[in-house]
Design an enzyme around this catalytic site. Structure first.
Site, mmCIF file in Angstrom:
data_model
loop_
_atom_site.group_PDB
_atom_site.id
_atom_site.type_symbol
_atom_site.label_atom_id
_atom_site.label_comp_id
_atom_site.label_asym_id
_atom_site.label_seq_id
_atom_site.Cartn_x
_atom_site.Cartn_y
_atom_site.Cartn_z
ATOM 1 N N TYR A 53 0.870 -1.183 0.000
ATOM 2 C CA TYR A 53 0.000 0.000 0.000
ATOM 3 C C TYR A 53 0.900 1.225 0.000
ATOM 4 O O TYR A 53 1.534 1.539 1.008
ATOM 5 C CB TYR A 53 -0.893 -0.063 1.233
ATOM 6 C CG TYR A 53 -1.952 1.020 1.372
ATOM 7 C CD1 TYR A 53 -2.093 2.055 0.460
ATOM 8 C CD2 TYR A 53 -2.835 0.995 2.452
ATOM 9 C CE1 TYR A 53 -3.064 3.025 0.611
ATOM 10 C CE2 TYR A 53 -3.820 1.961 2.615
ATOM 11 C CZ TYR A 53 -3.922 2.973 1.693
ATOM 12 O OH TYR A 53 -4.883 3.948 1.844
ATOM 13 N N LYS A 70 -0.982 -1.080 -4.212
ATOM 14 C CA LYS A 70 -2.125 -0.175 -4.141
ATOM 15 C C LYS A 70 -1.560 1.220 -4.329
ATOM 16 O O LYS A 70 -0.924 1.780 -3.438
ATOM 17 C CB LYS A 70 -2.860 -0.296 -2.804
ATOM 18 C CG LYS A 70 -4.040 0.662 -2.677
ATOM 19 C CD LYS A 70 -4.706 0.544 -1.317
ATOM 20 C CE LYS A 70 -5.828 1.579 -1.169
ATOM 21 N NZ LYS A 70 -6.448 1.552 0.170
#
Length: 304
Positions: free
Chosen positions: A136, A164
């Site tokens: 992320y 992400k």
């Protein structure tokens, strides 16, 4: 379960009662709506899931409950947001024992690690689990950017498979593809850049407003990937004022309010967050109600 990091992966909110206990019936109702809409996986314990307020036991309950209700239809991903490498490894290994299908992982919390420390952290966790992992990358909110040079060093960890992408620089999708080809699958993590990212080659969308509007979210993804750009644009332009609720510090309260309006959740949050009130609540409610009143008729999208 073997799966690809492609499609729409909702970052689900954690449902609470008025007394701040887990509300599993409300969670199940939303979960079923996501599955019916055609999402490709679900993510638990992220920012929208109020991860910082959840105990290890509560995360375990959510994972077990989701796995039971999903019954193998889509992968269940657990987010790792921890302050120490040791605890992050424990979370990853426990998730694997519980039957989770994958992990999303943030850089270390509360300490701003440098390049060497950040890479070492990710590698240490990846080497202690067989689960596929998505990094992320959100330097705006979490103050650590996972740079392309870091990804170069992480490329030899075969279970680090995706990112992400939440840098809020849509050009980073192209940079990743130019540097690594298809080595890392790319999922947009910012609702207001989703269609732009998909058109630049992103593989998927870790979505927020999907919690309240699952069908519209999946329709945009499916239409975009099918090359039906004008139809995707029509929905996306309607959606944008709602999607902008995802980029505010109170995104949890805003999206939960949207869930309550669409019948897919409640406004209840866990302190220190407080439910919205007064002029702020009315302003956000007006945006949501206007969006609902102009909700577009969707084309058949599930089989695209």
């Amino acid at each position: 379960m073997k799966f690809e990091w492609k499609g729409v992966f909702p970052a689900l909110t954690t449902k609470f009662t008025a007394g701040e206990q887990l509300d599993l019936p409300a969670f199940e109702k939303n979960l079923q709506a996501q599955l019916e809409a055609g999402v490709d996986g679900i993510i638990l314990g992220g920012t929208l899931g109020e991860a910082s307020t959840l105990s290890a036991e509560e995360k375990q309950t959510l994972v077990q409950f989701a796995i039971e209700k999903i019954n193998g239809r889509v992968p269940v991903i657990l987010n790792i947001a921890e302050g120490s490498t040791k605890v992050a490894i424990e979370v990853a290994q426990n998730a694997q024992k519980l039957g989770a299908d994958g992990l999303m992982i943030l850089p270390p919390m509360r300490y701003k690690s440098d390049h060497r420390e950040t890479v070492a952290y990710f590698k240490a966790v990846a080497q202690q689990t067989d689960l596929p992992m998505m990094i992320y990358n959100n330097p705006v909110d979490y103050k650590i950017e996972v740079t392309l040079d870091m990804f170069e060093e992480l490329a030899d960890c075969q279970n680090i498979q995706a990112v992400k992408e939440s840098t809020r620089d849509v050009s980073n999708v192209t940079r990743m593809i130019n540097r690594f080809g298809n080595r890392f699958q790319i999922l947009c993590g910012v609702d207001t850049l989703a269609l732009e990212s998909l058109l630049m080659g992103a593989d998927g969308w870790v979505a927020g407003l999907v919690c309240a509007f699952p069908k519209e979210t999946v329709a945009i993804y499916k239409l975009a990937k099918a090359g039906r750009i004008q139809e995707a644009l029509h929905i996306y332009r309607w959606f944008l004022p709602l999607l902008e609720l995802d980029i505010h510090p109170k995104l949890v309260q805003y999206i939960k309010l949207a869930e309550s309006v669409t019948g897919l959740g409640t406004e209840y949050v866990r302190s220190p967050r407080l439910t919205l009130e007064g002029a702020e609540r009315e302003r956000v409610l007006q945006i949501i109600r206007e969006g609902v009143s102009k909700r577009p008729i969707l084309p058949e999208y599930k089989n695209l």
